[in-house]
Design a protein around this motif. Structure first.
Motif, PDB file in Angstrom:
ATOM      1  N   HIS A  35       0.810  -1.216   0.000  1.00 34.39           N
ATOM      2  CA  HIS A  35       0.000   0.000   0.000  1.00 34.39           C
ATOM      3  C   HIS A  35       0.845   1.268   0.000  1.00 34.39           C
ATOM      4  O   HIS A  35       0.325   2.363  -0.227  1.00 34.39           O
ATOM      5  N   LYS A  39      -0.092   3.195  -6.940  1.00 30.90           N
ATOM      6  CA  LYS A  39      -1.199   2.266  -7.153  1.00 30.90           C
ATOM      7  C   LYS A  39      -1.683   2.178  -8.592  1.00 30.90           C
ATOM      8  O   LYS A  39      -2.558   1.378  -8.907  1.00 30.90           O
ATOM      9  N   GLU A  43      -2.940  -4.198  -8.765  1.00 29.55           N
ATOM     10  CA  GLU A  43      -4.193  -4.785  -8.306  1.00 29.55           C
ATOM     11  C   GLU A  43      -3.841  -5.816  -7.236  1.00 29.55           C
ATOM     12  O   GLU A  43      -2.897  -6.590  -7.403  1.00 29.55           O
TER      13      GLU A  43
END
Length: 374
Positions: A35, A39, A43
């Motif tokens: 994270h 991004k 996926e």
């Protein structure tokens, strides 16, 4: 010189070993790191305690898979390193902490430097047992993202740090756990004629099991039947009503595995008759052979030989087991050894890999995947 962030990751993961399908903190750590990455091309899915991460390529016409296992072992660590396991009785004694840190390093590289194919990173739970690869590859999450090729590495303490070793065809053996429970009739040591002694029965069975390989397997084939644990009885003057034999079976062909099991079952039936007892066999966790795709492996070996900073060894097959074999059964690919130069071997309480191998692994895999961008 600053410590590599992926060495730091390895040390963090080393402190939180978890057993198969209980890798909750490990999964959380991996997700938290992912994270922090950009991004746009990522996926992420979870499966049980595992993680699947797709890095979108420029064209996405093919998908290249890379698998890293996550679980630790029920071993009390004795390395003495400052980042030793924080969990009593558990340790990353098989190098899965190194496997995960290398995978995260390769993933990070391609988030910032995309290539034509999509890349699928599989953080797989329960390699040490009960086995996560077979159900993971059959999962709906995996079916949606099934790769065209798949790769994995395993640390090798016996090779110097950074050495890469592999071979076309069979690399690791078929393996099966073996548990045999014998039940007779206990009683006082002074009255053996009124009992059915399972310590004696177990002793006879263990001796007979040593004939399976020497007398029932073709000498040109290879197999191992090892009994590692025997339990039975309660105190010295009571004849044992029960006994338990625990071991492992390893063969270089699936056919030999079935022959060895059939012979074990026949010997156990003979013990039941001869000692007037009952027996139960449990084969526990079974792993399919790691069979490297010849064409993929020759391409991999050729590439690694062309790299001046890589020491490539074409090795022999080993009797080790790895559930990555189930993935190679369905998808062409390969597994290779990565040397980590430890004085103590796999599954040893003092196994301490040379962390220089982490950067070598990241660079080697990244360069190789870059070469597949066509």
């Amino acid at each position: 010189m600053a410590q590599s962030p992926f060495v730091t990751i390895r040390r963090d993961l080393h402190q939180i070993p978890e057993l198969g399908f209980k890798e909750h903190k490990t999964q959380e750590y991996i997700l938290q790191y992912i994270h922090t990455l950009p991004k746009e091309r990522l996926e992420v899915k979870t499966w049980k305690t595992g993680v699947l991460v797709k890095v979108k390529g420029k064209t996405g016409q093919r998908t290249i898979g890379y698998r890293a296992d996550m679980d630790g072992l029920p071993i009390e660590e004795q390395t003495g390193v400052p980042f030793r396991s924080s969990r009593p009785g558990m340790m990353h004694a098989c190098g899965h902490d190194v496997h995960m840190s290398i995978a995260l390093g390769v993933l990070t590289h391609f988030v910032h430097h995309p290539i034509d194919p999509d890349l699928l990173f599989l953080f797989q739970p329960a390699e040490e047992g009960p086995g996560g690869a077979e159900p993971m590859i059959a999962s709906e999450e995996m079916k949606e993202w099934m790769p065209d090729e798949i790769y994995a590495l395993h640390v090798a303490p016996e090779y110097p740090a950074g050495t890469i070793a592999t071979k076309p065809g069979l690399l690791f053996a078929n393996t099966s756990e073996l548990f045999i429970d014998l039940t007779g009739k206990g009683g006082h040591a002074a009255f053996p004629h009124e009992t059915k002694d399972m310590v004696v029965a177990a002793a006879h069975l263990i001796t007979q099991l040593q004939t399976v390989v020497s007398r029932n397997v073709n000498p040109l084939d290879s197999a191992v039947v090892t009994i590692g644990k025997l339990t039975g009885g309660t105190v010295q003057n009571i004849i044992a009503e029960t006994a338990r034999i625990e071991g492992t079976i390893r063969t270089l062909s699936a056919e030999s595995m079935q022959k060895v099991k059939k012979r074990i079952e026949a010997l156990v039936q003979g013990i039941e008759i001869g000692f007037e007892c009952t027996a139960a066999i449990d084969y526990g966790c079974n792993y399919y052979q790691v069979d490297n795709d010849p064409a993929v492996t020759e391409r991999f070996i050729s590439f690694m030989k062309s790299q001046e900073d890589i020491e490539l060894v074409v090795c022999k097959e080993a009797m080790t087991g790895e559930d990555f074999g189930y993935m190679l059964k369905e998808i062409p690919g390969l597994m290779f050894w990565l040397g980590v130069g430890s004085d103590y071997g796999l599954h040893h309480a003092k196994m301490n890999p040379d962390e220089k191998a982490i950067e070598v692994g990241i660079q080697a895999v990244s360069k190789y995947f870059q070469s597949l961008s066509f």
